[in-house]
Design a protein around this motif. Structure first.
Motif, mmCIF file in Angstrom:
data_model
loop_
_atom_site.group_PDB
_atom_site.id
_atom_site.type_symbol
_atom_site.label_atom_id
_atom_site.label_comp_id
_atom_site.label_asym_id
_atom_site.label_seq_id
_atom_site.Cartn_x
_atom_site.Cartn_y
_atom_site.Cartn_z
ATOM 1 N N MET A 131 0.846 -1.068 0.031
ATOM 2 C CA MET A 131 0.090 0.289 0.113
ATOM 3 C C MET A 131 0.940 1.142 -0.293
ATOM 4 N N HIS A 132 1.899 1.381 0.931
ATOM 5 C CA HIS A 132 2.854 2.277 0.920
ATOM 6 C C HIS A 132 3.467 2.474 -0.397
ATOM 7 N N SER A 133 3.956 1.462 -1.028
ATOM 8 C CA SER A 133 4.865 1.391 -2.369
ATOM 9 C C SER A 133 3.785 2.040 -3.416
ATOM 10 N N LEU A 160 8.514 0.068 -6.928
ATOM 11 C CA LEU A 160 9.323 -0.969 -6.712
ATOM 12 C C LEU A 160 10.391 -0.309 -5.447
ATOM 13 N N HIS A 161 10.445 0.699 -5.055
ATOM 14 C CA HIS A 161 11.372 1.309 -4.368
ATOM 15 C C HIS A 161 11.687 0.386 -2.986
ATOM 16 N N ASP A 162 10.531 -0.052 -2.473
ATOM 17 C CA ASP A 162 10.671 -0.829 -1.042
ATOM 18 C C ASP A 162 10.578 -2.466 -1.336
ATOM 19 N N LEU A 163 10.782 -2.695 -2.675
ATOM 20 C CA LEU A 163 10.776 -4.143 -2.994
ATOM 21 C C LEU A 163 11.589 -4.915 -2.124
ATOM 22 N N GLY A 164 12.776 -4.537 -1.816
ATOM 23 C CA GLY A 164 13.576 -5.573 -0.575
ATOM 24 C C GLY A 164 12.856 -5.614 0.492
ATOM 25 N N LYS A 165 12.105 -4.823 0.949
ATOM 26 C CA LYS A 165 11.237 -5.319 2.110
ATOM 27 C C LYS A 165 10.331 -6.444 1.888
ATOM 28 N N ILE A 166 9.683 -6.447 0.979
ATOM 29 C CA ILE A 166 8.871 -7.534 0.526
ATOM 30 C C ILE A 166 9.700 -8.854 0.414
ATOM 31 N N ALA A 250 8.360 11.731 -2.160
ATOM 32 C CA ALA A 250 7.072 11.235 -2.218
ATOM 33 C C ALA A 250 7.043 10.024 -0.914
ATOM 34 N N ASP A 251 8.042 9.330 -0.514
ATOM 35 C CA ASP A 251 8.352 8.401 0.271
ATOM 36 C C ASP A 251 7.953 9.319 1.687
ATOM 37 N N GLN A 252 8.501 10.609 1.859
ATOM 38 C CA GLN A 252 8.265 10.922 3.076
ATOM 39 C C GLN A 252 6.842 11.716 3.324
ATOM 40 N N CYS A 254 4.107 10.174 1.809
ATOM 41 C CA CYS A 254 3.251 9.292 2.039
ATOM 42 C C CYS A 254 3.081 8.755 3.512
ATOM 43 N N TYR A 255 4.293 8.838 4.268
ATOM 44 C CA TYR A 255 4.178 8.676 5.729
ATOM 45 C C TYR A 255 3.461 9.580 6.436
ATOM 46 N N LEU A 256 3.558 10.742 5.857
ATOM 47 C CA LEU A 256 2.718 12.034 6.600
ATOM 48 C C LEU A 256 1.166 11.766 6.337
#
Ligand SMILES: [Fe+2]
Ligand SMILES: [Fe+2]
Length: 307
Positions: A131-133, A160-166, A250-252, A254-256
């Motif tokens: 969802m975050h990605s 794909l930026h956090d693909l490593g987490k998945i 965009a990452d920051q 989206c956390y907000l």
């Protein structure tokens, strides 16, 4: 926390080769290479091999995508979404391939397939990352359009930026990684430091390594590799630096957006002091003016991935 290590990572003063080698040696990367990630459907493998061949025609690509009706309909839904802001409705895969190009459509197919994974371990956490990605993809593309930065692969880079987490959650030691994620919850930009201390590599290095192993062309792997290392991106310069900064912002944001429904001046002020805002020459007032648009982009994009 070891601030020395943090600053070195931040400003790109470390040699990244050891982290890249550690990522390549990791069990997660080996498994991903060997099994080509269990959920990676054959359509993606075929598309990746076709897109790099000169002789491939649009019709060849269309046939492969249309052979997977679910993927084809999701691609059409995606290219007709506000993220792509096309003037006219795109009615067929062939049209999408002509309008956006074979590489962008292939990248999107890959990202969709990878984000669509249903795996047994830590499903709720994987869902959160997906969802975050998707939100980051939508917001990054909106930001790039707003700033006149080439949007080519920016949506896919966000996906794909956090693909490593998945990958860690699917193929690694899910429980240990889940507790690491929890620890970093209040510090989204610190997870990679915890990861490097624990594994010798981080999710950015792992994601980039696996994308390269799957022959996903640059700049996607590079954008993924650098998304927590602004200093290194700036030292590379050009479009890569601007796109990395768009991804970071965009990452920051989206956390907000996850935390706040309303515009919060203090949060905007805090974000406006980040290196991404400075690099992109954006002010708190610019962000306030675009807040609702950006938030909408994040929600629209998330809806595309929830069926
Ligand atoms: Fe990340
Ligand atoms: Fe992220």
């Amino acid at each position: 926390m070891d601030l020395h290590l943090e600053e070195e990572l931040w400003f790109g003063e470390t040699d990244d080769a050891p982290a890249e080698a550690a990522a390549a040696r990791s069990l997660v990367a080996r498994t991903a290479r060997i099994v080509n990630l269990r959920p990676c459907p054959p359509v993606v493998t075929v598309l990746l091999s076709l897109v790099t061949r000169r002789a491939t025609s649009v019709a060849d690509m269309r046939r492969v995508i249309e052979a997977d009706p679910t993927l084809a309909s999701r691609i059409l839904r995606l290219v007709n979404s506000s993220a792509f802001a096309l003037r006219n409705r795109c009615t067929s895969i062939e049209h999408a391939l002509v309008l956006l190009g074979r590489q962008i459509i292939t990248d999107l197919c890959v990202a969709m397939a990878l984000l669509d994974v249903q795996a047994g371990h830590a499903e709720a956490l994987q869902r959160n990352v997906r969802m975050h990605s998707s939100a980051v993809g939508g917001v990054a593309r909106q930001l790039a359009m707003m700033l006149g930065i080439p949007t080519d692969e920016i949506f896919t880079a966000g996906l794909l930026h956090d693909l490593g987490k998945i990958l860690e959650l699917q193929l690694g030691e899910a429980e240990g990684y889940a507790s690491l994620l929890e620890r970093a919850n209040d510090w989204p930009d610190h997870l990679h430091i915890f990861e490097r201390k624990r594994h010798g590599y981080d999710h950015a290095a792992l994601g980039a390594h696996v994308l390269r192993a799957w022959k996903i062309p640059e700049p996607l792997p590079m954008l993924v590799a650098l998304h927590h290392q602004p200093g290194r991106a700036i030292s590379v310069g050009g479009d890569l630096a601007s796109k990395t900064m768009v991804l970071r912002l965009a990452d920051q944001l989206c956390y907000l957006f996850d935390e706040e429904d309303m515009i919060n001046e203090a949060s905007i002020e805090a974000i406006s002091r980040t290196e991404a805002m400075t690099f992109l020459d954006l002010s708190a007032a610019d962000l306030t003016a675009q807040w609702n648009h950006l938030r909408q982009a994040s929600q629209d994009s998330q809806r595309l991935f929830t069926r």
